[in-house]
Scaffold this motif. Structure first.
Motif: not given
Length: 405
Positions: A1-9, A134-138
């Protein structure tokens, strides 16, 4: 299962390759979908070859079933700390590192003749999954314009049902014909191919400053996050109790020789499910989530009551696949929506609980097998799905709202 990559500034995204048109980068998205395929198949492949693996390694089937558990433990223990520790890494470098770890772990699993060594290799594969998920969905979101981000994620997530519909049955068949270890060597070869594919087609993005665990845990106070996390934990637990021991359960029914066909039916139905979810999720997330839970519960009831008729076992597998196939996309989307500005933290907890449930399913399934017998699996699924449905229905305002924001 994946986590969303945080949106960078804006400052952190300087020099990254943000989408400039309304077209999706299909080659890059398909590379990520293949990475999802590898992570999903590596996780679930032992379910199709469990009797053969247990025989060759000289352990019981319930002990061998813990190869799914140890993989999930590796992901659950490391998803949040590794996400924090590697937050500053370039995204492409991190993804390539994770895929290289899969190649190493699957090779070690294939050549090992020792149960503890195999379990260590499976743990390493789980750690690699923690990084990859932790990377794929983001990554998919970053490569797509805003109005196509849902479609991009759906494309990447097709790796899951393809792994279930084609990968596990094919691996089960190869295991019968050539030996279970061959299937893991094939996984190594595929990992090497996808490493080259990612290197050639997937854009790179910068990392970001670590958020730390405090903010991650703080997402629990956001309305809607807790119901989504509860549903994730119990729904995945229910699914894994049966799926991790599906070969053993079918042996119990006298259908052991048909494991690959049953898994094929399950997987094809999962493909249909993710197509439906991808097309309808923007307006019908709540209805689709309720429908998924109901279908899995009905499938469990059919297996519990009518499994003496083998044709109905295939029907139950189809209902199970229709219910389960879209669940990763549904829960990931619900978690991101509920988390709002803390979506990254909510997704980090979601992937951790997902894999805690995977580990728990392997353990619970093994205990049930040794104490009650394989016939208890569908009833356990049915019992667990009751609170899942209750929470989904109750979380109408936050978590699983009638209308998405």
């Amino acid at each position: 299962m994946s986590t969303q990559l945080p949106v960078d500034s804006p400052a952190e995204t300087h020099g990254s390759q943000e989408p400039q048109s309304d077209k999706l980068p299909m080659l890059a998205l398909l590379a990520l979908a293949t990475a999802v395929f590898i992570t999903s198949l590596t996780e679930t492949l032992p379910a199709g070859v469990l009797p053969a693996m247990s025989s060759d390694l000289g352990v019981s089937e319930s002990a061998m079933g813990q190869s799914v558990t140890i993989y999930a433990i590796g992901t659950a223990l490391t998803a949040i700390p590794l996400t924090v520790a590697t937050a500053a890494w370039r995204r492409k470098r991190l993804l390539l590192t994770a895929m290289a770890a899969f190649a190493v772990a699957n090779t070690a699993t294939a050549v090992s003749t020792n149960y503890p060594v195999t379990m260590v290799a499976r743990f390493v594969a789980g750690v690699a999954a923690g990084l990859a998920w932790a990377l794929l969905a983001g990554y998919a979101r970053r490569m797509a314009p805003p109005h196509l981000q849902g479609k991009a994620i759906a494309i990447v997530m097709t790796g899951i049902p393809v792994a279930l519909s084609l990968g596990v049955p094919a691996g089960t068949f190869l295991g019968k014909v050539l030996g279970w270890w061959v299937t893991f060597l094939v996984m190594t070869a595929l990992a090497l191919v996808v490493i080259a594919w990612i290197a050639a087609t997937v854009p790179d993005y910068p990392g970001q400053r670590p958020e730390g665990k405090t903010r991650i845990l703080g997402a629990l106070s956001v309305p809607g996050v807790t119901p989504v996390l509860f549903v994730t934990l119990v729904f995945v637990l229910a699914h894994t109790v049966l799926y991790a021991y599906i070969a053993t359960y079918l042996d119990h029914l006298g259908m052991g020789s048909s494991t690959d066909l049953v898994l094929l039916v399950f997987g094809v139905a999962s493909l249909v499910s993710i197509w439906i979810v991808g097309a309808q999720i923007n307006g019908k997330l709540r209805v689709l989530t309720i429908g998924s839970a109901v279908l899995v519960a009905v499938a469990a009831a059919v297996l519990g009551l009518l499994s003496d008729t083998h044709a109905l076992v295939y029907i139950a597998a189809a209902l199970w696949g229709l219910g389960w196939g879209g669940v990763p996309t549904l829960l990931q989307t619900a978690g991101g929506d509920a988390g709002g500005e803390q979506a990254d933290a909510a997704q980090a907890m979601l992937v951790t609980l997902w894999n805690v449930a995977m580990a728990g399913g392997g353990v619970v399934g093994g205990v049930l097998l040794d104490t009650v017998g394989a016939s208890s699996f569908p009833w356990s699924v049915l019992i667990l799905m009751a609170p899942v449905l209750a929470v989904i229905v109750a979380a109408r305002s936050h978590g699983f709202p009638a209308k998405r924001a």
